[in-house]
Every structure is written in structure tokens, then in C-alpha cells.
Write an enzyme that holds these catalytic residues in place. Structure first.
Site, PDB file in Angstrom:
ATOM      1  N   GLY A  34       0.806  -1.209   0.000  1.00  0.00           N
ATOM      2  CA  GLY A  34       0.000   0.000   0.000  1.00  0.00           C
ATOM      3  C   GLY A  34       0.835   1.253   0.000  1.00  0.00           C
ATOM      4  N   GLY A  37       3.400   0.927   3.191  1.00  0.00           N
ATOM      5  CA  GLY A  37       4.069  -0.311   3.552  1.00  0.00           C
ATOM      6  C   GLY A  37       3.430  -1.538   2.934  1.00  0.00           C
ATOM      7  N   VAL A  39       1.654  -5.451   3.247  1.00  0.00           N
ATOM      8  CA  VAL A  39       0.697  -6.167   4.089  1.00  0.00           C
ATOM      9  C   VAL A  39       0.909  -7.668   3.922  1.00  0.00           C
ATOM     10  CG1 VAL A  39      -1.736  -6.513   4.657  1.00  0.00           C
ATOM     11  CG2 VAL A  39      -0.965  -4.288   3.792  1.00  0.00           C
ATOM     12  N   LYS A  56       0.319  -5.105   8.675  1.00  0.00           N
ATOM     13  CA  LYS A  56       0.874  -4.030   7.852  1.00  0.00           C
ATOM     14  C   LYS A  56       2.225  -3.611   8.428  1.00  0.00           C
ATOM     15  CE  LYS A  56      -1.765  -0.646   6.338  1.00  0.00           C
ATOM     16  NZ  LYS A  56      -2.550   0.620   6.299  1.00  0.00           N
ATOM     17  N   ASP A 151     -10.058   9.698   2.552  1.00  0.00           N
ATOM     18  CA  ASP A 151      -9.528   8.850   1.472  1.00  0.00           C
ATOM     19  C   ASP A 151     -10.483   7.688   1.201  1.00  0.00           C
ATOM     20  OD1 ASP A 151      -7.764   8.157  -0.532  1.00  0.00           O
ATOM     21  OD2 ASP A 151      -6.422   7.015   0.781  1.00  0.00           O
TER      22      ASP A 151
END
Length: 471
Positions: A34, A37, A39, A56, A151
Site C-alpha cells: 500500500g 508499507g 501487508v 501491515k 480517502d
């Protein structure tokens, strides 16, 4: 240890424990990467057995990682709802910043937008769950502050094993007083291309209505089975928000929505949903609905749909003249007994093999199947019967039945009958194709007749010359 850390100490998980659960962040456990970072999937042992979790692992080079890290911990520890991803724990050890969430095995909504197996009812329920989660954030109870997600997108709506929606990724989220009617944040542009409120991009003022705009884009993604930005197009269609804003409901229905999905929709369900989606994209923020109202309207769309169990039609390529138009009923929402459709041919002892073979293939088979589909829709109407087998070879008989069908399926008659979106769409498409096929049938018949007459004239001329020569 600071009092701040002590408050969340019960959520801390040792690093070695996380490494073992993820097979030391092995490639086989990798799920996705993502914004901040990677997952991984991890299996953790608990007192009541093992549980799967999403781990994550934040990228150490991310300058904003610390803020995102603690924001998730603080926010998800306080704001718990069945439609918000659950934080199971975290690790802040040896320069590692790791967040452990409940596992969503179906991944994100983004991965299923184009899936033809995702039914209209399932899509409505996913939207309803996400709306409830966002409504909880906007109208937190018990003195909590309002949360602006900032978001909202299909990639941040995760799905558990039962297709329940879970809002995730609070890296851009901000708090706002919940006792104020209007919440305004002054912020640099944040969010994802295509989903961001254009008013926010122009003014840097972010309101809860900006979340509503982003959610409206998601509604159109669900309706149109595509992402908001599609680079396969080089025109206005590339941006879904721009395209729908310049399109009518009818254009969206007839040119964008997947055929199989459209045929599942009850008309009032479709109209309620698409009207709501348009309201969310209103230019004026004050004209956009609240998340509370959005929840109610999606509930209404779902009620309309569930009141009527509409079977899905599996329509093969209508554009192909070589493939028979075979239309079959399929089981969709509720288990039903398998039945043979009226348009499927069943051989009886009295059937003539050659006639049956011709009747079920080529353009005659296409026409017969289409007319039979109309018969299923128009069964209650007086004066409508499918073309008899013996008349199928007669263009005049086909034309007669077609003209009758055209009258019965006119826009006015369909509205008077309270026809569903599915019925209107099928009638329109069937008549379009039928018209083309009948005209083609007539044209070919004329060619054959003209050729036959030409051959007869040529033969008469030859015979006439021969008789003259003998005289």
C-alpha cells in the site's frame, strides 16, 4: 513509559511473535503493498484457538509513517463498529512499526467491481455496510469527535468472508468537533485521483461533504462495474465522475452498466440508487446528502430489490449472426428448481427431424428464440402469441408478430404495465435485433426470389430460341 503509551500497552504484540505468525514476512504470506508499507497474512494463536490477521509493516523510509502509525492506533482503539476494520494490535520495537488488523479474506471492493458473479443485492449490501461505517465516523455518539476519513475509495473498503464491508486505511483521517453542524479543515490536497472532492481541491477546505463526494464515486463504481479512472479510454470515459456528470440515467443504464447486472435490477431499486449517486456528486456541497440519509436511501434501494426476486438472464453474444440467441433462466438469489425455459427446444415423437434442425439453428433459430423471450415477458397481454413453428419460415408471419410485439412493448405501454428495468431493457434489445434480423430475412428472401425469376427468364429465352431454331 509515558502515560500515552500505557493507555495502549494492552495492544502491543512482541516483534518475534509477529515474525513467526507471518513466516518471517515470507513471500508466501505477502498480500499487497500500500501507500506506506506492505501487508502480510499472519496466523496468531489465541486462548480460543488460532486466528488469521492482516499485518501491515510500515516502510521505515516513509517520513509520515509515525503520524499514520499512531493515528490508526488511537482512532481504531476508540472508534469500533462492525463496518470499520478492527485493530488487533501493534508493534513498535527495533525500529519496526507494525499494525495488526482483522483479516478480510475477500480483499477490497476494488478487486470485485468487474466480477460478474457479484450480484446486485450483494453490491447493495456492501454499499450499505460501508455507508453505515462512514455514518458512524461522521456522527459519533457518546461525546466522541467526528472523524473525516479523507480517502474513501473502493480500495479502502475491505470485505470479510461474508462480504461484509469494512472501512480501512485511516492514514489521512482527521478529527473534527461533532457538536458543530459544519466541520471545516484547511488542508493541503490529500486523497486519491478521481475520488477527491473538486471543491476541496480548489479551496483546500475539507468538509464531511467531501467524504460524501468520494463515497458517491464509489457508488458509481459499483453501479458501472469499473474503477473511477480507466486508462484504457482516451476520451471522457477515462474519468468515471466526469462521464456520469455528462450522462443521463438512461445513457448510464443502456451504455455502461453490465448487461447481466442490469437484468437483475428492479426498476425502483436502480432509480433510487443512481439518483443517490448523482446527489453525492453535486457541485454545491450543501446539496449533497448526509451519510445518515445515504444509509436510509440505500436501505430503500435494497428493500425494493428484495421485494421482487428477479431472475438473471444469461444472454449470449447478440451481435453474432452465426450464434443462436439462446436465453436461459438461472438461479441467482434463492435456490430454485431447475426448469427448462420456454425458448428451449424439447423434442417430441411427432416432431419432424429436418424441420426441428432448421428451426433451432441459423437466423430462424435466432428469431424464434427472441420471439419466445418476448412471449415470456408479454404472457399476460392479450393478442400476443409466439410465432408458430409452421410459420417460422414465412417472413410475412414473422413481420406480423413483430409489429404486434412492437406495439405491446412501446415505452408508454411498458410504463402503464409497470414493467421492470429488466423487462424494458430486454424488450428494447430484442426488438432492435429482431428488426435487423427480419429485414435481413426479407432481403435474403428477395434475393432468392429475384435469382429464381432471373433463372426462369434466362431459361425461357433459351427455350424460346431453341423452338425458333426448330421451326
Amino acid at each position: 513509559m509515558s502515560s500515552f503509551m500505557c493507555e495502549y500497552q494492552h495492544l502491543e504484540i512482541p516483534l518475534e511473535y509477529i515474525k513467526q505468525a507471518t513466516n518471517y514476512f515470507g513471500d508466501d504470506n505477502f498480500i499487497a503493498e500500500g501507500r506506506i508499507g506492505k501487508v502480510y497474512r499472519g496466523e496468531f494463536l489465541q486462548s480460543n484457538g488460532s486466528t488469521m490477521a492482516a499485518v501491515k509493516r510500515l516502510n521505515p523510509s516513509n517520513n509520515h509513517g509515525d503520524a499514520d502509525f499512531w493515528r490508526d492506533i488511537v482512532l481504531l482503539s476508540e472508534y469500533k463498529h462492525e463496518n470499520i476494520i478492527l485493530l488487533l494490535g501493534f508493534c513498535n520495537q527495533s525500529k519496526e512499526r507494525i499494525l495488526v488488523y482483522e483479516y478480510a479474506p475477500k480483499k477490497s471492493l476494488e478487486n470485485h467491481l468487474r466480477d460478474p458473479k457479484l450480484t446486485w443485492v450483494q453490491r447493495l449490501k456492501i454499499c450499505l455496510g460501508a455507508a453505515r461505517g462512514l455514518e458512524y465516523l461522521h456522527n459519533s455518539r457518546g461525546g466522541q469527535q467526528r472523524v473525516l476519513h479523507r480517502d474513501i475509495k473502493s480500495a479502502n473498503i475491505l470485505l470479510d468472508e461474508n462480504w461484509n464491508a469494512k472501512i480501512a486505511d485511516f492514514g489521512f483521517s482527521k478529527y473534527s468537533p461533532s457538536n458543530q453542524k459544519h466541520s471545516i479543515l484547511v488542508s493541503k490536497p490529500k486523497g486519491t485521483l478521481g475520488y477527491s472532492d473538486p471543491v476541496f481541491l480548489e479551496t483546500s477546505f475539507y468538509k464531511k461533504e467531501s467524504d460524501v463526494y468520494s463515497f458517491g464515486v464509489v457508488l458509481f463504481e459499483v453501479l458501472c462495474s469499473r474503477l473511477c479512472v480507466d486508462y484504457s479510454y482516451d476520451d471522457m470515459r477515462r474519468s468515471l465522475p466526469a462521464f456520469v456528470k455528462n450522462s443521463s440515467k438512461e445513457k448510464i443504464r443502456d451504455t455502461i452498466i453490465d448487461v447481466n447486472l442490469l437484468q437483475q435490477m428492479e426498476e425502483k431499486s436502480f432509480d433510487t440508487f443512481v439518483t443517490l449517486a448523482y446527489e453525492c456528486l453535486e457541485r454545491e456541497q450543501k446539496n449533497r446528502p448526509s451519510m445518515e440519509l445515504i444509509v436510509k436511501k440505500i436501505e430503500t434501494a435494497l428493500e425494493y430489490q428484495e421485494q421482487r426476486n428477479v431472475p438473471v438472464l444469461n444472454i449470449v453474444n447478440w451481435a453474432s449472426s452465426s450464434t443462436p440467441y439462446v436465453i436461459q433462466e438461472k438461479r441467482v438469489l434463492l435456490p430454485q428448481k431447475e426448469q427448462t425455459g420456454r425458448n428451449q427446444l424439447g423434442k417430441s415423437p411427432d416432431d419432424d427431424d429436418e424441420m426441428i434442425k432448421k428451426w433451432s439453428s441459423g437466423k430462424e433459430g435466432n428469431l424464434r428464440a427472441l420471439l419466445s423471450t418476448l412471449h415470456e415477458i408479454l404472457e399476460p397481454e392479450d393478442g400476443w402469441e409466439p410465432v408458430p413453428l409452421t410459420d417460422m419460415m414465412s417472413t410475412r408471419a414473422v413481420r406480423k408478430h413483430y409489429e404486434n410485439a412492437e406495439y405491446l412493448t412501446s415505452a408508454v405501454r411498458l410504463v402503464q404495465r409497470g414493467a421492470s428495468t429488466r423487462e424494458k431493457y430486454i424488450c428494447k434489445k430484442v426488438l432492435e435485433i429482431l428488426n435487423v434480423e427480419v429485414l435481413r430475412f426479407e432481403s435474403e428472401e428477395k434475393v432468392v426470389q429475384q435469382k429464381k425469376r432471373s433463372e426462369e427468364r434466362q431459361q425461357n429465352r433459351i427455350l424460346g430460341k431453341r423452338y425458333h431454331h426448330l421451326d
